[in-house]
Design a protein around this motif. Structure first.
Motif, PDB file in Angstrom:
ATOM      1  N   ARG A  46      11.934  44.992  55.256  1.00 23.89           N
ATOM      2  CA  ARG A  46      12.844  44.012  55.859  1.00 23.89           C
ATOM      3  C   ARG A  46      12.345  42.575  55.718  1.00 23.89           C
ATOM      4  O   ARG A  46      13.158  41.640  55.687  1.00 23.89           O
ATOM      5  CB  ARG A  46      13.083  44.343  57.334  1.00 23.89           C
ATOM      6  N   HIS A  47      11.030  42.377  55.652  1.00 19.65           N
ATOM      7  CA  HIS A  47      10.489  41.021  55.504  1.00 19.65           C
ATOM      8  C   HIS A  47      10.452  40.573  54.044  1.00 19.65           C
ATOM      9  O   HIS A  47      10.423  39.373  53.767  1.00 19.65           O
ATOM     10  CB  HIS A  47       9.072  40.947  56.076  1.00 19.65           C
ATOM     11  N   GLN A 313       2.019  36.478  53.695  1.00 16.20           N
ATOM     12  CA  GLN A 313       0.998  36.558  52.654  1.00 16.20           C
ATOM     13  C   GLN A 313       1.427  37.516  51.549  1.00 16.20           C
ATOM     14  O   GLN A 313       1.292  37.221  50.347  1.00 16.20           O
ATOM     15  CB  GLN A 313      -0.323  37.004  53.284  1.00 16.20           C
ATOM     16  N   THR A 314       1.961  38.665  51.944  1.00 16.69           N
ATOM     17  CA  THR A 314       2.442  39.634  50.966  1.00 16.69           C
ATOM     18  C   THR A 314       3.571  39.039  50.128  1.00 16.69           C
ATOM     19  O   THR A 314       3.598  39.193  48.897  1.00 16.69           O
ATOM     20  CB  THR A 314       2.917  40.919  51.671  1.00 16.69           C
ATOM     21  N   ASN A 315       4.507  38.365  50.782  1.00 14.27           N
ATOM     22  CA  ASN A 315       5.638  37.785  50.062  1.00 14.27           C
ATOM     23  C   ASN A 315       5.173  36.738  49.050  1.00 14.27           C
ATOM     24  O   ASN A 315       5.702  36.668  47.933  1.00 14.27           O
ATOM     25  CB  ASN A 315       6.621  37.139  51.037  1.00 14.27           C
ATOM     26  N   ARG A 316       4.202  35.931  49.431  1.00 14.00           N
ATOM     27  CA  ARG A 316       3.709  34.894  48.518  1.00 14.00           C
ATOM     28  C   ARG A 316       3.054  35.528  47.290  1.00 14.00           C
ATOM     29  O   ARG A 316       3.310  35.119  46.151  1.00 14.00           O
ATOM     30  CB  ARG A 316       2.723  33.975  49.231  1.00 14.00           C
ATOM     31  N   LEU A 322       5.696  38.048  40.477  1.00  9.92           N
ATOM     32  CA  LEU A 322       6.976  38.239  39.791  1.00  9.92           C
ATOM     33  C   LEU A 322       7.310  37.035  38.912  1.00  9.92           C
ATOM     34  O   LEU A 322       7.817  37.187  37.798  1.00  9.92           O
ATOM     35  CB  LEU A 322       8.085  38.473  40.814  1.00  9.92           C
ATOM     36  N   GLY A 323       7.009  35.858  39.410  1.00 12.52           N
ATOM     37  CA  GLY A 323       7.284  34.656  38.648  1.00 12.52           C
ATOM     38  C   GLY A 323       6.449  34.530  37.385  1.00 12.52           C
ATOM     39  O   GLY A 323       6.808  33.787  36.468  1.00 12.52           O
TER      40      GLY A 323
END
Length: 330
Positions: A46-47, A313-316, A322-323
């Motif tokens: 969800r995050h 932190q995980t999202n970053r 991915l980028g």
């Protein structure tokens, strides 16, 4: 306007070898398939979904077969790894794509790794959370697990006997989940030297060693309601069947013995997670086993549920990785 606006979750049921799979989507762009572990659901992401959508990706979180609104085949051997890989391929095809990046946590990490290994034509990159890649090899898994712990029983062996763990969990799903999540979270796990919640004492249950009375900081009462509500409705047998196929997987994947994952890859582990510390040798072997590894991160002071314990932190890390991927296969 994008097919799936950034702020909108789209639920769909798609046909698959399991019967149906429940997939939740957000965003548009290159497809990123998110695969959860035990005992979780699509909701574990969800995050990540809004962050991936905002970064220009089509995030698709699946309920693995046996969980949530996805089909729950009756036969235990329907949950072998090759079947779960086929489900992931079916999701990519049903969403109208030819390729995807696959991201997995816990059992989802192993499913993601095997999806990339078996179907490199579909899965162009792989991110592994909590459980590092370890190629198939060595003795039969049940033999290894049975030798661990002396007079204590390793939780995987405990889970492998049909009906046994269900009898412990299902009378109080919510309470059991709360304890299990707390046992593996950085802020609520047992202190060093306390009885290890990964093992069952003689005549005991797993729950005997769970912390009680406090939820981990990442888990609200409402979050727990979501997880408990799903398992109260479905039972635990479908989820536990994954553990009951480890010997079958070992046999099924014999032709991949020792095989590296060559796609671009990423690993994120928790510094306090047993999956990371027990498998330190697997992480050390990444130069051989993950020759396409972009980066490996161990989050200090983080437990097992890292994308929920450390979402920002995980999202970053995920979006930066991915980028960096080649655009040619998007």
């Amino acid at each position: 306007m994008s097919q799936h606006p950034v702020n909108e979750l789209t639920h769909r049921l798609i046909p698959s070898p399991a019967g149906r799979l429940h997939v939740v989507e957000q965003g548009s762009g290159p497809l990123v398939l998110l695969v959860h572990g035990f005992p979780e659901s699509w909701y574990s992401w969800r995050h990540q979904m809004p962050a991936l959508a905002a970064a220009g990706y089509r995030a698709a979180a699946v309920d693995v077969r046996g969980y949530g609104r996805s089909s729950r085949p009756a036969a235990t051997d329907a949950y072998r790894m090759r079947e779960l890989v086929a489900d992931n391929v079916a999701v990519v095809e049903a969403l109208g794509e030819r390729t995807a990046v696959v991201v997995g946590h816990d059992w989802g990490s192993t499913i993601a790794a095997n999806s990339a290994l078996i179907r490199p034509d579909v899965f162009r990159a792989v991110a592994l959370l909590s459980v590092p890649y370890a190629p198939r090899g060595g003795p039969r898994p049940s033999t290894v697990f049975a030798s661990m712990g002396g007079d204590q029983e390793f939780y995987v062996s405990y889970f492998q006997e049909p009906g046994r763990a269900e009898a412990e969990i299902e009378p109080d799903v919510r309470g059991w989940l709360a304890g299990f999540y707390a046992a593996l979270s950085a802020d609520t796990m047992p202190a060093p030297g306390a009885p290890d919640p990964h093992f069952v004492g003689p005549g005991g249950t797993l729950r005997d060693r769970f912390p009680a009375g406090r939820l981990p900081g990442w888990l609200s009462e409402e979050d727990l309601d979501v997880y408990a509500g799903e398992f109260e409705r479905t039972g635990l047998s479908g989820a536990l069947a994954r553990y009951r196929n480890m010997d079958r997987d070992w046999e099924d994947l014999a032709d991949h013995d020792g095989a590296p994952l060559t796609q671009p890859s990423l690993f994120i582990g928790g510094g306090l997670d047993a999956s990371t510390t027990w498998m330190a040798d697997a992480i050390d072997a990444f130069p051989t086993t993950l020759p396409g590894l972009s980066s490996s991160h161990v989050l200090d002071g983080c437990g097992h549920w890292l994308q929920q314990e450390r979402p920002a932190q995980t999202n970053r890390i995920l979006t930066d990785w991915l980028g960096s991927l080649p655009e040619t296969a998007c």
